[in-house]
Write an enzyme that holds these catalytic residues in place. Structure first.
Site, mmCIF file in Angstrom:
data_model
loop_
_atom_site.group_PDB
_atom_site.id
_atom_site.type_symbol
_atom_site.label_atom_id
_atom_site.label_comp_id
_atom_site.label_asym_id
_atom_site.label_seq_id
_atom_site.Cartn_x
_atom_site.Cartn_y
_atom_site.Cartn_z
ATOM 1 N N ALA A 334 -5.859 -65.767 34.400
ATOM 2 C CA ALA A 334 -6.925 -65.336 35.301
ATOM 3 C C ALA A 334 -7.305 -63.882 35.066
ATOM 4 O O ALA A 334 -8.418 -63.462 35.408
ATOM 5 C CB ALA A 334 -6.492 -65.548 36.747
ATOM 6 N N ASN A 357 9.958 -61.440 36.316
ATOM 7 C CA ASN A 357 9.377 -60.144 35.983
ATOM 8 C C ASN A 357 10.221 -58.995 36.520
ATOM 9 O O ASN A 357 11.287 -59.193 37.111
ATOM 10 C CB ASN A 357 7.940 -60.060 36.501
ATOM 11 N N CYS A 443 6.071 -61.524 26.011
ATOM 12 C CA CYS A 443 5.955 -61.790 27.448
ATOM 13 C C CYS A 443 4.536 -61.400 27.840
ATOM 14 O O CYS A 443 3.586 -61.881 27.222
ATOM 15 C CB CYS A 443 7.022 -61.043 28.234
ATOM 16 N N SER A 444 4.376 -60.537 28.809
ATOM 17 C CA SER A 444 3.028 -60.091 29.159
ATOM 18 C C SER A 444 2.620 -58.895 28.306
ATOM 19 O O SER A 444 1.697 -58.969 27.502
ATOM 20 C CB SER A 444 2.955 -59.743 30.653
ATOM 21 N N ASP A 445 3.327 -57.779 28.493
ATOM 22 C CA ASP A 445 3.017 -56.579 27.715
ATOM 23 C C ASP A 445 3.859 -56.461 26.457
ATOM 24 O O ASP A 445 3.550 -55.656 25.579
ATOM 25 C CB ASP A 445 3.216 -55.332 28.580
ATOM 26 N N TRP A 447 7.074 -55.398 26.234
ATOM 27 C CA TRP A 447 7.998 -54.256 26.145
ATOM 28 C C TRP A 447 9.178 -54.349 27.113
ATOM 29 O O TRP A 447 10.015 -53.457 27.150
ATOM 30 C CB TRP A 447 7.257 -52.939 26.347
ATOM 31 N N ARG A 449 10.846 -57.973 28.830
ATOM 32 C CA ARG A 449 11.595 -59.179 28.491
ATOM 33 C C ARG A 449 11.601 -59.438 26.993
ATOM 34 O O ARG A 449 12.609 -59.903 26.436
ATOM 35 C CB ARG A 449 11.001 -60.377 29.245
#
EC number: 3.1.3.95
Length: 840
Positions: A334, A357, A443-445, A447, A449
């Site tokens: 999203a 997270n 993961c998302s960024d 840096w 996980r």
């Protein structure tokens, strides 16, 4: 200035008064002490020369008569520009539990404990003033301050100022400088690690190589790119990274825009021989409908599927490991993010690891810390968990209370998160080692996980990373160079000058003290003011969680690591304290802009210096390390990945004795040290025995020589005695007599040598002796010739000189020489001619 002392001699602690309060129905309090009316408002200089102060460390505020509630110890509290320092009252020794670096403080609160007065008390008991300090290292400390003073206010204000530096340059590490722990350029170390992975370890990086851009080496499959040398491609990536050799820099420039924050897929580790790689990136920007694609990104990812060795044209499989839960990945769509589709990436398979997270990790960490404080032996309320809730929880409490206490650890979720990280890393390592597959992790960024998973997988696959040098290379490569935001996650100021701090100075909200220093029946606690070190909600113990995961692997494979759990604890303490500059800022670019390498000391150099004095016997060294046995990948089965609390770190403040007992390495090292000392004592004793044996042999040889000389002397004396006796008899047979005279004693005819041996000995030792031979008178010989001859020649005469003839036979009786008189004048009248001696 001498610190004020109460008249009673020792500052009595809160526990003393709480016990008295129970005995006297609440009549006891700190007011029973006659405190000196002296309020120290600033550093007075009395502690400026303490030996425990570090270089450039200075005292800002002093507090006297402070009680460490956790252990019921009274002492002096000092706030320096580096830490809170708590010294025992009598010895001024540093109390480790009460001493905490300022950067390690997560939050601190002023607490007021209102104690109910007894009906028999006329005076109202003043509230007890407490300061609660919560650390990032699993401890909660509570200090009790004297009433009617401003000491707590002064300490609190100093903490507000010192724990909230406006700029990164205001940290203690910049005041201290590099000192003797100089920091070599980390870029050189990163390139050296790349060279090792490419199989070119013989080449060593240098600053000239970096400045000239001559570090872009390659092998058959991979190469080092300098496209980000000015950090224009990605500000959070290192100046150099490894990519497939078949991808050009122009293609990289176009592909980076498809990944969040331009963190495009790059190689973090490659397996020698097989060509399998572990790559990392951020999430792809596929959008809400998951329909956005990038041909160059797909080409770059497909390049990780190199040809399998020994297979004709067959290429290896690619796993794309998304560390997030699937629902979180879809939710990120999203906001433009999302996850890959296996149909768009060559020979790939998408796997979700379901790791939560940073916010879930922060909450979990806080819960496990509260659990340890509540049920530890040095709790922040000054009481053991045995007396929690006014009863014996373990000894005689109800079963439901015990079950609830145990379930708190599980409810924290910390061990579940650790297991998720371990399982994900073990899965990645197994795919690379067993299938020769390549794995792309994000993961998302990319840096948090991602860094946890790839670095832990590398630790499992590569035995080099399980050494001191390799562990440093791993942390500097995957955590520092690839931009883990340490400033945000640890709660330090960043380069922009605004740190992750939010201090509500005047929040006077009532609250409940998590662990009341006295029984709740005695009063109530309220929070007057509080402070927090992560107001921007970016603080999270991500790196600590990874270190915890490493300790779990060390528990499973105790002989596979060169370093010990104690090394990890000291390493983590140094990181949290910000005493060194290695882990400041959020990226390599920011550290270079701040000049960290030149302005601050190096954590790695400090730890190496600690080990240099003790070599392999140091507490950082693992005495069980067996590199020959564990020279390959570690592939733990799923059943072995169940984690436990890390005793050396989690329990060291709450349960110190249990933490020490759990470290078998410490016990083994103590035995090793004791054995080494005994071995040295044995060697010293053996050397002493050898010295004594040599001395005995020398003395024995000397004794033999003395005995030989004595025997020779006795033989010489016997021979001389015999010769003397023979000469005496010969001279006497000629009618002469031997006389001995000295220069100081007149001649005495009765003191002959044979008749007076004592005088003979005295003459021989103390006098100048002259010997004369005189003729015996004729009348003595003519009157009794036999007596003369017997006296001179007979060996059978008595000691008194009496002749024993005729009782015994005498060889001289009837001899033709008896009565013979020698005429010496006749010799003078003899004529001797020379012709007598002429040859015939």
């Amino acid at each position: 200035m001498t610190p004020p002392r109460p008249p009673s001699g020792r500052v009595r602690s809160l526990r003393d008064y709480s016990s008295e309060s129970e005995k006297m129905d609440g009549t006891g309090s700190w007011d029973t002490l006659e405190w000196t009316k002296l309020d120290s408002t600033s550093g007075s200089g009395s502690f400026s020369n303490l030996s425990c102060l570090l270089e450039s460390e200075r005292v800002i505020v002093e507090g006297y008569g402070v009680v460490l509630i956790n252990t019921d110890e009274a002492g002096t509290l000092l706030v320096t520009n580096f830490r809170i320092l708590f010294l025992s009252e009598g010895t001024r020794k540093v109390i480790p539990l009460g001493t905490i670096p300022l950067a390690t403080i997560e939050k601190f609160n002023k607490m007021v404990l209102k104690v109910q007065s007894s009906p028999r008390q006329s005076d109202k008991i003043p509230p007890r003033r407490l300061l609660q300090v919560t650390g990032k290292d699993m401890r909660i400390i509570v200090y009790g301050f004297r009433p009617r003073t401003k000491q707590r206010r002064n300490v609190f204000d100093a903490l507000l100022k010192c724990t909230k530096p406006e700029r990164v340059w205001d940290l203690y590490t910049f005041a201290c400088g590099p000192s003797k722990f100089g920091n070599a350029n980390p870029k050189e170390r990163l390139l050296n690690e790349y060279f090792r992975l490419l199989g070119k370890s013989s080449i060593r990086a240098s600053m000239d190589m970096i400045e000239d851009g001559a570090f872009t080496l390659s092998n058959e499959l991979w190469r080092i790119s300098d496209l980000n040398s000015n950090y224009n491609l990605c500000q959070t990536y290192p100046f150099a990274f490894m990519i497939p050799k078949s991808i050009s820099d122009a293609e990289l420039l176009q592909a980076c825009s498809f990944r969040a924050r331009c963190r495009l897929p790059v190689i973090t580790w490659c397996q020698p021989g097989s060509g399998a790689v572990i790559a990392r990136s951020s999430q792809p920007l596929v959008g809400l409908m998951m329909n956005m694609r990038s041909n160059l990104d797909e080409k770059l990812v497909a390049a990780f599927c190199s040809q399998l060795p020994g297979a004709k044209g067959e290429r290896r499989k690619l796993y794309i490991a998304d560390a997030r839960p699937r629902k979180n990945a879809l939710a990120n769509g999203a906001m433009g993010g999302g996850s890959e589709s296996s149909s768009n990436y060559f020979q790939s398979e998408i796997v979700f690891f379901g790791i939560d997270n940073i916010h879930a990790m922060r909450e979990s960490f806080s819960r496990v810390r509260d659990y340890l404080d509540m049920h530890g032996t040095t709790s922040s309320d000054g009481r053991s968990s045995f007396l929690r809730h006014g009863g014996w929880t373990w000894g005689g409490g109800n079963l439901s209370s015990m079950s609830a206490s145990v379930s708190l650890l599980g409810d924290s979720g910390w061990l579940i998160h650790i297991q998720s990280v371990l399982a994900g890393a073990a899965w990645i390592a197994a795919r690379v080692a067993m299938e020769s597959a390549s794995v792309l992790v994000h993961c998302s960024d990319g840096w948090d996980r991602t860094t946890q998973l790839v670095s832990l997988a590398c630790l499992l696959l590569d035995p080099y990373y399980r050494t001191f040098a390799g562990f440093q290379a791993l942390v500097e490569k995957d955590w520092l160079a690839f931009g883990h935001p340490f400033s945000d996650r640890v709660g330090m100021p960043n380069i922009s000058g605004s740190g992750n701090f939010d201090f509500p100075r005047q929040s006077s909200s009532a609250g409940s003290f998590p662990s009341s220093p006295v029984r709740q029946s005695s009063g109530s606690a309220a929070s007057q003011s509080s402070s927090s070190s992560h107001g921007h909600n970016n603080y999270s113990p991500i790196f600590m969680q990874w270190i915890d995961s490493v300790s779990q692997l060390m528990r499973m494979y105790p002989c596979a690591f060169e370093f010990s759990p104690t090394f990890l604890v000291d390493f983590m303490d140094c990181l949290l304290s910000c005493r060194f500059g290695n882990f400041l800022c959020n990226s390599e670019k920011e550290r270079e802009q701040c000049g960290i390498a030149d302005a601050c000391g190096c954590l790695w150099a400090y730890l190496t210096d600690l080990r240099s004095f003790s070599a392999t016997s140091h507490v950082h060294c693992n005495p069980f390390y067996d590199p020959l046995k564990y020279d390959g990948p570690l592939l733990p089965p799923a059943a072995s990945l169940a984690p436990t609390l890390w005793p050396q770190f989690h329990l060291r403040w709450a349960c110190p004795e249990e933490a020490k007992a759990a470290d078998i390495g410490v016990q083994c090292r103590a035995m090793t040290v004791k054995y080494s000392e005994m071995q040295k004592e044995k060697e010293a004793a053996e050397r002493r025995v050898d010295e004594i044996s040599f001395a005995m042999e020398s003395l024995s040889a000397e004794l033999l020589r003395e005995r030989h000389l004595s025997w020779v002397a006795r033989e010489s004396a016997n021979r001389a005695t015999k010769e003397y006796a023979a000469l005496t008899r010969a001279v006497q047979s000629l009618g002469c007599k031997i006389n001995f005279t000295t220069s100081d004693v007149e001649d005495d005819p009765r003191s002959s040598l044979e008749n007076n041996p004592r005088r003979r000995n005295r003459h021989g030792n103390n006098s100048d002796v002259s010997v004369s031979i005189s003729l015996m008178p004729e009348e003595n010989t003519s009157g009794n010739p036999k007596g003369r001859v017997c006296e001179a020649l007979c060996p059978l005469r008595t000691r008194e000189g009496v002749c024993r003839w005729p009782e015994v036979g005498c060889a001289h009786v009837g001899s033709q020489f008896v009565g013979l008189k020698a005429n010496f004048d006749a010799f003078d009248r003899l004529a001797i001619y020379d012709s007598y001696f002429q040859p015939k």
